[in-house]
Enzyme design. Structure first.
Site, PDB file in Angstrom:
ATOM      1  N   GLU A  64       0.874  -1.146   0.067  1.00 42.66           N
ATOM      2  CA  GLU A  64       0.011  -0.042  -0.058  1.00 42.66           C
ATOM      3  C   GLU A  64       1.009   1.206  -0.190  1.00 42.66           C
ATOM      4  O   GLU A  64       0.455   2.309  -0.915  1.00 42.66           O
ATOM      5  CB  GLU A  64      -0.965  -0.115   1.052  1.00 42.66           C
ATOM      6  CG  GLU A  64      -1.976   1.107   1.238  1.00 42.66           C
ATOM      7  CD  GLU A  64      -2.791   1.026  -0.055  1.00 42.66           C
ATOM      8  OE1 GLU A  64      -3.113   2.024  -0.500  1.00 42.66           O
ATOM      9  OE2 GLU A  64      -3.637   0.205  -0.350  1.00 42.66           O
ATOM     10  N   GLU A  71       1.720   6.456  -7.227  1.00 44.55           N
ATOM     11  CA  GLU A  71       0.515   7.298  -7.485  1.00 44.55           C
ATOM     12  C   GLU A  71       0.968   8.815  -7.574  1.00 44.55           C
ATOM     13  O   GLU A  71       1.001   9.506  -8.403  1.00 44.55           O
ATOM     14  CB  GLU A  71      -0.626   6.895  -6.770  1.00 44.55           C
ATOM     15  CG  GLU A  71      -1.286   5.620  -6.923  1.00 44.55           C
ATOM     16  CD  GLU A  71      -2.665   5.361  -6.143  1.00 44.55           C
ATOM     17  OE1 GLU A  71      -2.938   6.468  -5.269  1.00 44.55           O
ATOM     18  OE2 GLU A  71      -3.463   4.641  -6.488  1.00 44.55           O
TER      19      GLU A  71
END
Length: 123
Positions: A64, A71
């Site tokens: 994560e 991102e």
């Protein structure tokens, strides 16, 4: 040297805090982590099983965090929509999905038989 190591830990903790604060899925992972730790404590799992559960939790959190970093980096490099930017983000999200599926399978193997035994004893 000790001060530099401490500063590295502070930066890493800030990074995890940022992931938790900005990503809804990270909060879902946090709830799942707490549930897994609670289930392990309640079911009194063995040390080897704890190792598997902790490794699964760490694997999902690492994925994560890397997904969030990718991102952010893609958004910085390519603020406009681009097919390759989308592929990079999708691949990073896929890594989180793969880690989550692996963690769920570990949870099923570790907790499943014990939970089934608890449910059968209630009948």
């Amino acid at each position: 040297m000790l001060r530099e190591r401490w500063q590295s830990l502070v930066c890493a903790a800030r990074g995890l805090g940022s992931v938790f604060a900005s990503q809804v899925n990270a909060r879902i992972h946090a709830a799942a982590s707490i549930a897994a730790i609670g289930a392990g404590w309640w079911l009194r799992i063995a040390a080897a099983e704890w190792a598997l559960v902790v490794a699964a939790i760490a694997m999902v959190w690492a994925a994560e965090a890397l997904n969030t970093a990718i991102e952010h980096m893609v958004d910085l490099i390519s603020p406009d929509a681009h097919p390759l930017a989308g592929k990079a983000k999708d691949a990073a999200a896929g890594a989180v999905l793969a880690a989550s599926i692996g963690a769920a399978l570990i949870g099923a193997f570790v907790f499943g038989p014990r939970l089934a035994g608890c449910l059968l004893s209630l009948k």
